[in-house]
Design an enzyme around this catalytic site. Structure first.
Site, mmCIF file in Angstrom:
data_model
loop_
_atom_site.group_PDB
_atom_site.id
_atom_site.type_symbol
_atom_site.label_atom_id
_atom_site.label_comp_id
_atom_site.label_asym_id
_atom_site.label_seq_id
_atom_site.Cartn_x
_atom_site.Cartn_y
_atom_site.Cartn_z
ATOM 1 N N ARG A 1 7.357 -11.269 5.262
ATOM 2 C CA ARG A 1 6.982 -11.091 6.692
ATOM 3 C C ARG A 1 8.061 -12.039 7.294
ATOM 4 N NH1 ARG A 1 1.415 -9.840 6.162
ATOM 5 N NH2 ARG A 1 1.001 -8.287 4.309
ATOM 6 N N CYS B 201 0.635 -1.342 0.017
ATOM 7 C CA CYS B 201 0.048 0.108 0.027
ATOM 8 C C CYS B 201 0.919 1.248 -0.059
ATOM 9 C CB CYS B 201 -1.037 0.035 1.190
ATOM 10 S SG CYS B 201 -0.324 -0.741 2.739
ATOM 11 N N ASP C 185 -3.006 -7.620 -4.633
ATOM 12 C CA ASP C 185 -3.469 -6.253 -3.797
ATOM 13 C C ASP C 185 -3.965 -5.242 -4.781
ATOM 14 O OD1 ASP C 185 -3.103 -5.867 -1.091
ATOM 15 O OD2 ASP C 185 -1.112 -5.110 -1.182
ATOM 16 N N HIS D 219 -8.399 -0.622 1.106
ATOM 17 C CA HIS D 219 -7.540 -1.719 0.839
ATOM 18 C C HIS D 219 -8.310 -3.124 0.447
ATOM 19 C CE1 HIS D 219 -4.154 0.011 3.031
ATOM 20 N NE2 HIS D 219 -5.265 0.966 3.491
ATOM 21 N N GLN E 234 0.687 -11.152 -2.867
ATOM 22 C CA GLN E 234 -0.708 -10.507 -2.627
ATOM 23 C C GLN E 234 -1.379 -9.942 -3.968
ATOM 24 O OE1 GLN E 234 -0.094 -7.640 0.816
ATOM 25 N NE2 GLN E 234 -1.376 -9.001 1.900
ATOM 26 N N LYS F 247 -13.945 -2.707 8.347
ATOM 27 C CA LYS F 247 -13.586 -3.749 7.332
ATOM 28 C C LYS F 247 -14.838 -4.676 7.306
ATOM 29 C CE LYS F 247 -10.764 -6.956 9.901
ATOM 30 N NZ LYS F 247 -9.290 -7.619 9.597
ATOM 31 N N HIS G 256 -5.677 -1.164 -4.363
ATOM 32 C CA HIS G 256 -6.146 -0.150 -3.468
ATOM 33 C C HIS G 256 -6.774 0.853 -4.169
ATOM 34 C CE1 HIS G 256 -2.489 -2.016 -1.547
ATOM 35 N NE2 HIS G 256 -3.360 -1.526 -0.474
#
Length: 686
Positions: A401, A372, A421, A552, A419, A506, A423
C-alpha cells in the site's frame, strides 16, 4: 423522553452527580435542552437520532435523549469544543495563523494550522495559558446557519476554510476529519460569545458543542506537535498540527496520562529494538520491515499455529504472486476506487528492434494491494458446482500500500505487509451458517493468543440508497444474517448505519489489550460485487447457473500489526509457546554447565527452544540479562541440583522454585508450551 445515565465527578464546573434516571420536568413546548435537562452534566441532545446543541428547540413530539459529558458522544463533543478553544488560543498567540480542521479523535482531538514558523514547546505553554483564560471566560458556543457566500465573506482570511466550503458535501474527498466542518447539508458557523454579548471568535463547524467553554473544565491537556499535509496530500502545504486530549474530569485525565505512560513502556517499536525482533533499515525504505531471527521465531509460531487451525477448519492454502497486470485491478475496480493507495505502475514486456522502434507494446504491472482478485481467479479456473461450496481459500499473502510517509507507524502502519487472508465462496443459503463458523473460528483463534475480551460492530447501509449497489432484498437478508450471527455470539454488538462497504454489510471484531486499549482486528465482509464483476458462477441442484457470494475474512488483519498488538499486550513477555527463547540454563559455576547441557539437549529433542548461557559473565549478571530479554523460564543448577538430579526455576518476576526433579521440570515446561500458558511467576507453573 427518559434516559439512563452514569454519574459524574461533582468537582467539574459545579456539576452535581446525576441520578440513575432523568425525566424531563414538566415543560411548555416548544422548549430547549436547558429547560428539559437542568443538570449541568448534560452537554447536548440527541433529537430524532441526531446530535444537537442544548440550545436546540424541540417539540413534545420529538424523540429527545440527553447526552452526558462522560458518555461516548459527550466526550466527542467535549473534545471538539476543546479543539475550538485551542484554535482560538492559537490565534490570540499567533494572530496570523490560518485555521485548518480540528476534529475529535480517539481519546482526544487535534487542530491544524497554517503558520510561517513551526510551533515550539514554549509556544505550547503560552497557548495552554490562553486556553485556560478562554475556559474561565465562559464563552458560549452559538450556532448560526449561513449561506455559502456568507461563509466565504466572513472567512475571507481563512484560505483552508474557503477550500472546504467549495468541497461541501464531499467530506471524504475534502479531508480526513472534514465532516466536523462541512457536510452535505447547510453550512453553519459557531460564534464564541462572551458574557457581554461580544463575538470573541468564530469557526466554520457543523457542531454540536458544549454550551460554554467553562464546561471544558480542567480535564484537558495538549500532548504534542506534528506536521500534517493539508487534506492529507503531499502536494498540498504542510501545516502544524497540535494534538490534545480532553476528559470529563481531572481524575480521568490523570488516569489517561498514566495509561499513556504504560503504553510508552510497551511501545512495540521500542520493544522491537530492545528484544532484537525487527527493524526498518533506511536502505530498504520507509514502512518496509525486516524480521530478525528472534522476531522470525515468534512470527513463525503465529503463522504455523494459524495454518494448522485453518486446515483443521476446512480451509485450503493457496499462493499468489506479488504483482499483476493492470487488467486484473481494472476488473476488480481497485484501479478506480483505490488507485491512490497503490504503488505506481511498472512498465514491462515492451520490445524494440535494433533501431529502437517499438515492435511490441508494453503493459503496466502493479504491486497487489489486495489478495482477493487472485483468489477469484483460482475459483474461476474451472467450473464449480454447489457441491464444491463452501470453498474456503486461505493465504498469507504479502500486499503493498502506498501509504503517506507521515501515516507510517512501526508495524501497525506499513507499506508492505502480510495479510492472513481468507476468501470464502458460498451459496446464499450458506451465508449465515458460514459467517457463524467464521466468527466462532476467529474468536477461538484469538483466544489461543491470549486475547479474551471482544465486542462486535455491524456496519450497515443507511437510507441514502444512491450510495449503495445491490437490491434491497440482498441488503436486508445479508444484514439480518450477520446480525443473527453477531447476536448468537453473545458478545456486545453495536450497529452502525452508513458504515458498510458500498456493496455489502460487515462485522468488525474488536478486542481490548492488557492496558484497556481497543483494537480492531478481524473483519467478516459480505461481498456480492466481485463475483458479479468477475462473472463467477456455480451450477445449482436445479442445473442452472447461479452467482456465489464472497466472504472476505482476515483474522489477524495483518501479521505485522497483530504481532505489534501482541508485543504491546504482553509488554514483550510472551507466553512460553511464543517466546523466542523459551528456556535458558544458567550454571551457578562453569563446572555445572555440562549438567545443564544434558537437560537442554533433552528439551531440544522435545521441540523446546532452549540454550545454556556459557558466557564468562557471573551468574547474577546472566540472570539479569535473560530477565531483561524476558525469557520466561531460567533453569539454575549448582552442586546440590546436580547431586540430586534436580533444577531450580527462576521466573520473570524474580520468584524461584527450587529442587524440581529433571523429569518433572521437563514435563512442566512442555505442558506450559502445549497449553499456551503465560508464565511470569512460580504460581503460573504450579
Amino acid at each position: 423522553m427518559r434516559s439512563k445515565l452514569s454519574s459524574l465527578d461533582s468537582s467539574l464546573d459545579g456539576r452535581v452527580p446525576l441520578t440513575d434516571a432523568i425525566t424531563p420536568a414538566e415543560a411548555s413546548y416548544p422548549t430547549d435542552g436547558f429547560a428539559l435537562y437542568p443538570d449541568r452534566s448534560i452537554v447536548a441532545l440527541r433529537v430524532n437520532g441526531e446530535l444537537k446543541d442544548l440550545a436546540t428547540v424541540v417539540e413534545a413530539t420529538d424523540d429527545v435523549e440527553p447526552i452526558a459529558v462522560d458518555s461516548a458522544d459527550g466526550l466527542s463533543i467535549l473534545r471538539h469544543s476543546t479543539a475550538h478553544v485551542l484554535a482560538q488560543a492559537v490565534q490570540r498567540v499567533r494572530p496570523q495563523a490560518n485555521l485548518g480542521i480540528g476534529p475529535p479523535i480517539v481519546d482526544g482531538f487535534y487542530y491544524d494550522f497554517g503558520v510561517e514558523e513551526p510551533f515550539t514547546p514554549e509556544d505550547l505553554k503560552a497557548i495552554k495559558k490562553e486556553m485556560e483564560r478562554i475556559v474561565r471566560e465562559g464563552q458560549r458556543f452559538v450556532r448560526r446557519v449561513v449561506s455559502d457566500d456568507e461563509a466565504r465573506e466572513e472567512l475571507a482570511g481563512e484560505p483552508f476554510k474557503l477550500e472546504l466550503i467549495g468541497l461541501k458535501g464531499g467530506t471524504k474527498e475534502a479531508a480526513e476529519g472534514a465532516s466536523v466542518e462541512v457536510g452535505a447539508g447547510e453550512l453553519t458557523i459557531y460564534d464564541n460569545v462572551t458574557r457581554d454579548g461580544e463575538v470573541a471568535w468564530k469557526d466554520l463547524c457543523r457542531g454540536p458543542h458544549v454550551p460554554s467553554t467553562r464546561v471544558v473544565g480542567n480535564g484537558w491537556d495538549l500532548t504534542r506537535i506534528a506536521g500534517a499535509y493539508w487534506r492529507g496530500s503531499e502536494k498540498n502545504p504542510q501545516l502544524q498540527r497540535i494534538y490534545g486530549t480532553a476528559w470529563a474530569t481531572k481524575d480521568e485525565l490523570r488516569a489517561y496520562q498514566q495509561r499513556l505512560e504504560e503504553a510508552a513502556k510497551r511501545d512495540h517499536r521500542k520493544l522491537g529494538r530492545e528484544l532484537d525482533l525487527f527493524s526498518f533499515p533506511d536502505e530498504i525504505g520507509s514502512g518496509l520491515s525486516v524480521w530478525h531471527p528472534k522476531g522470525g521465531i515468534v512470527r513463525g509460531e503465529m503463522e504455523q499455529h494459524a495454518r494448522r487451525r485453518h486446515i483443521e477448519g476446512g480451509y485450503s492454502y493457496v499462493y499468489t504472486p506479488h504483482i499483476s497486470k493492470e487488467d486484473l485491478f481494472l476488473t476488480s475496480n481497485h484501479l478506480v476506487t483505490y488507485k491512490e493507495g497503490m504503488f505506481p505502475p511498472i512498465r514491462m514486456d515492451e520490445e524494440r528492434d535494433a533501431d529502437g522502434v517499438v515492435t511490441k507494446q508494453g503493459q503496466d504491472y502493479y504491486l497487489k494491494p489486495m489478495n482477493c482478485p487472485m483468489h477469484i481467479l483460482i475459483y474461476k479456473e474451472r467450473a464449480r458446482s454447489y457441491r464444491d461450496l463452501p470453498l474456503r481459500l486461505a493465504e498469507n499473502g504479502t500486499v503493498y500500500r502506498n501509504e503517506l510517509s507521515g501515516a507510517l507507524h512501526g508495524l501497525t502502519r506499513v507499506r508492505g505487509f502480510t495479510q492472513d487472508d481468507s476468501h470464502l465462496f458460498v451459496t446464499p443459503d450458506q451465508l449465515e451458517e458460514e459467517a457463524t463458523r467464521v466468527l466462532e473460528f476467529v474468536i477461538s483463534m484469538l483466544r489461543d493468543f491470549g486475547l479474551d475480551e471482544f465486542e462486535l460492530e455491524l456496519s450497515m447501509r443507511d437510507d441514502e440508497k444512491e450510495k449503495w449497489i445491490g437490491s434491497d432484498e440482498f441488503w436486508a437478508s445479508s444484514t439480518q444474517a450477520l446480525r443473527n450471527v453477531a447476536v448468537a455470539s453473545g458478545l456486545k454488538l453495536t450497529e452502525v448505519p452508513g458504515e458498510a462497504a458500498f456493496y455489502g454489510p460487515k462485522i468488525d471484531l474488536k478486542t481490548k489489550d492488557a492496558i484497556g486499549r481497543t483494537w480492531q482486528l478481524s473483519t467478516v465482509q459480505v461481498d456480492p460485487n466481485l463475483p458479479e464483476r468477475f462473472g463467477l458462477e456455480y451450477t445449482g441442484p436445479d442445473g442452472e447457473k447461479h452467482r456465489p457470494i464472497m466472504i472476505h475474512r482476515a483474522l489477524f488483519g495483518s501479521i505485522e500489526r497483530f504481532f505489534a498488538i501482541l508485543l504491546e499486550h504482553y509488554a514483550g513477555a510472551f507466553p512460553v509457546w511464543l517466546a523466542p527463547v523459551q528456556v535458558v540454563g544458567i550454571p551457578v559455576a562453569e563446572d555445572f554447565a555440562p549438567y545443564l547441557d544434558d537437560i537442554v539437549a533433552r528439551l531440544r529433542s522435545a521441540g523446546v527452544r532452549a540454550e545454556v548461557d556459557h558466557s564468562a559473565d557471573r551468574m547474577q549478571k546472566k540472570i539479569r540479562t535473560h530477565t531483561t530479554q524476558k525469557v520466561p523460564l531460567q533453569l539454575i543448577a549448582g552442586e546440590q541440583d546436580r547431586s540430586a538430579g534436580t533444577v531450580s526455576f527462576r521466573f520473570r518476576d524474580g520468584s524461584q522454585t527450587n529442587g524440581i526433579p529433571v523429569d518433572e521440570a521437563i514435563a512442566k515446561i512442555t505442558t506450559a508450551i502445549a497449553d499456551k500458558v503465560l508464565v511470569n511467576s512460580a504460581e503460573d507453573l504450579a
